[in-house]
Design an enzyme around this catalytic site. Structure first.
Site, short mmCIF file in Angstrom:
data_model
loop_
_atom_site.label_atom_id
_atom_site.label_comp_id
_atom_site.label_asym_id
_atom_site.label_seq_id
_atom_site.Cartn_x
_atom_site.Cartn_y
_atom_site.Cartn_z
N ASP A 1 -7.07 84.80 30.54
CA ASP A 1 -6.30 84.12 29.12
C ASP A 1 -5.17 83.08 29.11
OD1 ASP A 1 -9.55 82.70 27.88
OD2 ASP A 1 -7.49 83.39 26.33
N LYS B 1 -13.05 90.94 25.74
CA LYS B 1 -11.95 89.96 25.35
C LYS B 1 -10.68 91.52 25.11
CE LYS B 1 -11.04 86.10 26.09
NZ LYS B 1 -10.84 85.28 27.20
P1 NDP Z 1 -2.62 78.34 29.54
O1 NDP Z 1 -1.90 79.59 28.73
O2 NDP Z 1 -2.88 78.52 30.61
O3 NDP Z 1 -2.61 77.16 28.95
C1 NDP Z 1 -2.97 76.78 27.52
C2 NDP Z 1 -2.62 75.58 27.01
O4 NDP Z 1 -2.89 74.82 26.14
C3 NDP Z 1 -1.13 75.49 27.05
O5 NDP Z 1 -0.76 74.25 27.96
C4 NDP Z 1 -0.35 76.04 25.81
O6 NDP Z 1 0.44 75.41 25.52
C5 NDP Z 1 -1.92 75.47 24.76
N1 NDP Z 1 -1.89 75.94 23.86
C6 NDP Z 1 -1.51 77.42 23.09
N2 NDP Z 1 -2.14 78.19 22.37
C7 NDP Z 1 -2.10 76.73 21.54
C8 NDP Z 1 -2.15 75.86 20.22
N3 NDP Z 1 -2.25 77.24 19.84
N4 NDP Z 1 -1.93 74.23 20.09
C9 NDP Z 1 -1.46 73.64 21.18
N5 NDP Z 1 -1.75 74.22 21.86
C10 NDP Z 1 -1.88 75.81 22.45
O7 NDP Z 1 -4.48 78.86 29.16
P2 NDP Z 1 -5.81 78.74 29.87
O8 NDP Z 1 -6.05 77.39 30.49
O9 NDP Z 1 -6.18 79.52 31.20
O10 NDP Z 1 -6.76 78.56 28.55
C11 NDP Z 1 -7.10 77.57 27.65
C12 NDP Z 1 -7.87 77.93 26.92
O11 NDP Z 1 -9.17 78.05 28.07
C13 NDP Z 1 -8.45 79.17 26.19
O12 NDP Z 1 -9.10 78.42 24.98
C14 NDP Z 1 -8.99 79.76 26.85
O13 NDP Z 1 -9.47 80.84 25.49
C15 NDP Z 1 -10.14 79.27 27.32
N6 NDP Z 1 -10.70 79.70 28.56
C16 NDP Z 1 -9.76 80.00 29.84
C17 NDP Z 1 -11.05 80.81 31.07
C18 NDP Z 1 -9.61 80.74 32.18
O14 NDP Z 1 -10.46 81.02 33.55
N7 NDP Z 1 -8.73 81.05 32.11
C19 NDP Z 1 -11.85 80.56 31.18
C20 NDP Z 1 -12.50 80.64 29.99
C21 NDP Z 1 -11.94 79.39 29.01
P3 NDP Z 1 2.22 76.48 25.47
O15 NDP Z 1 2.11 76.15 26.57
O16 NDP Z 1 3.10 75.29 24.39
O17 NDP Z 1 1.50 77.45 25.12
#
Ligand code: NDP
Length: 446
Positions: free
Chosen positions: A164, A124
């Protein structure tokens, strides 16, 4: 091996890394028995070699904003374990990024990748740079500066990064472009690429779709139909939106989405048209979820809140970030009638929340099983890149479904308890661990 002693030792050596310790603790306490059933593991001190990353790179990333001001961020790559394949794992750009968070994610990734049945090790990386509020040109300059430093450590058979939090198609495109320029080669060194330059069909959708496929497998064990079930989702990024898309296609009701500023509650259930609005809002206008509530009647917005207390649901699919469901949230979900939790995010539930879910005998799937669809299709992207071929949407989706079903089968095999309750945490950890452990034993002490 005594899990508690290993954890105490890691706490002493890495005192400022609570997320890393939390992730290791969750795994060690569930694999302790199978580990001790194999005394040769202890003779080779396998556990310590599995917990501590193979290596970590950290570096300064200097870049210039649109006004000419110079900024310095930190960049990292944690190469955790490559016993079963090249290092593989996403890159996170978020102001909260630090080594504890990346070490927890790389550790989790190692077990998750093992579960997928594909040949991928765990890694990561990321930076405390946040793309939020930055122009396209600023994001591009940052990505180029980040890769100028990291490019020597990655490669198609060495380490293959992906997206991510804060890293989507735009950021992967810029990083891939810079890698190609520095390395003077066009290879599948990143996954999540655009379809025009080696990306796989279904990769953007894979984590969300895969989570829903896993949920369907869990519901099947209790004969429950997804149709008309109310699902609370957190987040509104990649994972959250494609989770919502698949749920809508299956006739479920999505009753919440969120971002780091607040939660929207949609009591009547999200429509397809509303979801399209959210896709545009987030990916094109880079707006806030509050604006969705302003656009549509009957949608409530709760500033600074997460969905779990506000929204009554049958199923919760946390898809934002780590530790977003604590013990109180878990108790509120259970009291509200929630029967299943399937994690799109990595480690979104605190240890106390997990205990509550399991005590109440909920269907509870940890991220390393339920969200493994994303890295699985990344693995399929690597396979297509090696063959210089691209598969159809139907082919990739069918493979994704099969992989999620196989992961579920492994969880049932290793996680079914005496009373028939499926402990998905234990099942996923034991299955993921055994494959990596055997590979490490066969390869000697490295
Ligand atoms: P994105 O950046 O596309 O979306 C993240 C979302 O979560 C946004 O709506 C963001 O809001 C919100 N968010 C981020 N940090 C926080 C926080 N501290 N508190 C509240 N809301 C928060 O990321 P992904 O959708 O790719 O990832 C989301 C999760 O899924 C993560 O845990 C990631 O590790 C996991 N994941 C992702 C994969 C992938 O293929 N993308 C694969 C496996 C797991 P804001 O816009 O306000 O920041």
């Amino acid at each position: 091996m005594k899990a508690a002693e290993v954890i105490d030792d890691l706490k002493r050596r890495f005192p400022n890394e609570p997320e890393y310790i939390q992730a290791v603790d969750e795994v060690l306490t569930t694999i302790e028995d199978v580990y001790n059933d194999n005394p040769e593991f202890e003779r080779y001190n396998l556990i310590e070699r599995l917990c501590i990353p193979d290596r970590i790179f950290s570096f300064r990333v200097s870049w210039v904003d649109d006004k000419g001001k110079v900024h310095n961020n930190m960049g990292y790559r944690v190469q955790h374990n490559n016993a079963i394949g090249p290092y593989k794992g996403g890159i996170r750009f978020h102001s909260s990024v630090n080594l504890s968070i990346l070490k927890f994610l790389a550790f989790e990734q190692t077990f998750k990748n093992s579960l997928t049945t594909l040949a991928m090790g765990g890694a990561k990386g990321g930076s405390d740079f946040s793309p939020r509020g930055k122009s396209d040109m600023e994001v591009m300059r940052f990505c180029q500066a980040f890769i100028s430093e990291l490019w020597r450590q990655i490669g198609p058979d060495t380490d293959v990064p992906a997206g991510d939090i804060g890293v989507g198609g735009r950021e992967v495109g810029y990083m891939f472009g810079q890698y190609k320029k520095m390395a003077r080669e066009f290879t599948g060194t990143f996954t999540g690429k655009g379809l025009e330059f080696g990306g796989s069909k279904i990769r953007p959708e894979a984590t969300g779709y895969g989570n829903v496929y896993f949920l369907l497998e869990m519901l099947k064990t209790r004969g429950i139909d997804i149709k008309d079930k109310k699902v609370a989702i957190s987040g509104s990024g990649n994972v959250a939106t494609y989770t919502a898309e698949k749920l809508l296609a299956l006739g479920a009701k999505v009753v919440s989405m969120s971002d780091s500023d607040g939660t929207v509650h949609i009591p009547g259930g999200l429509t397809r048209e509303q979801l399209d609005y959210i896709f545009k809002l987030k990916n094109i206008y880079r707006g806030r979820i509050r604006e969705f509530a302003e656009e549509y009647d009957g949608v409530e917005y709760y500033e600074g809140e997460r969905p779990w207390h506000r929204v009554k649901c049958d199923i919760a699919m946390p898809s934002a970030t780590q530790n977003e469901i604590d013990g109180d949230d878990a108790r509120a979900l259970i009291a509200g009638g929630c029967m299943a939790v399937s994690e799109g995010a990595n480690m979104p539930s605190t240890p106390e929340a997990i205990r509550e879910f399991q005590k109440a005998r909920l269907l509870y799937a940890p991220g390393k099983a339920a969200n493994a669809g994303g890295v699985s299709v990344s693995g399929l992207e690597m396979a297509q890149n090696s063959q210089k071929l691209s598969w159809t949407e139907e082919e990739v989706d069918a493979k994704l479904k099969q992989i999620m079903s196989d992961i579920h089968t492994q969880c049932v095999k290793y996680g079914t308890e005496e009373d028939g309750y499926i402990n998905y945490v234990k099942g996923a950890n034991v299955a993921g661990f055994m494959k990596v452990a055997r590979a490490m034993m066969a390869q000697g002490i490295l």
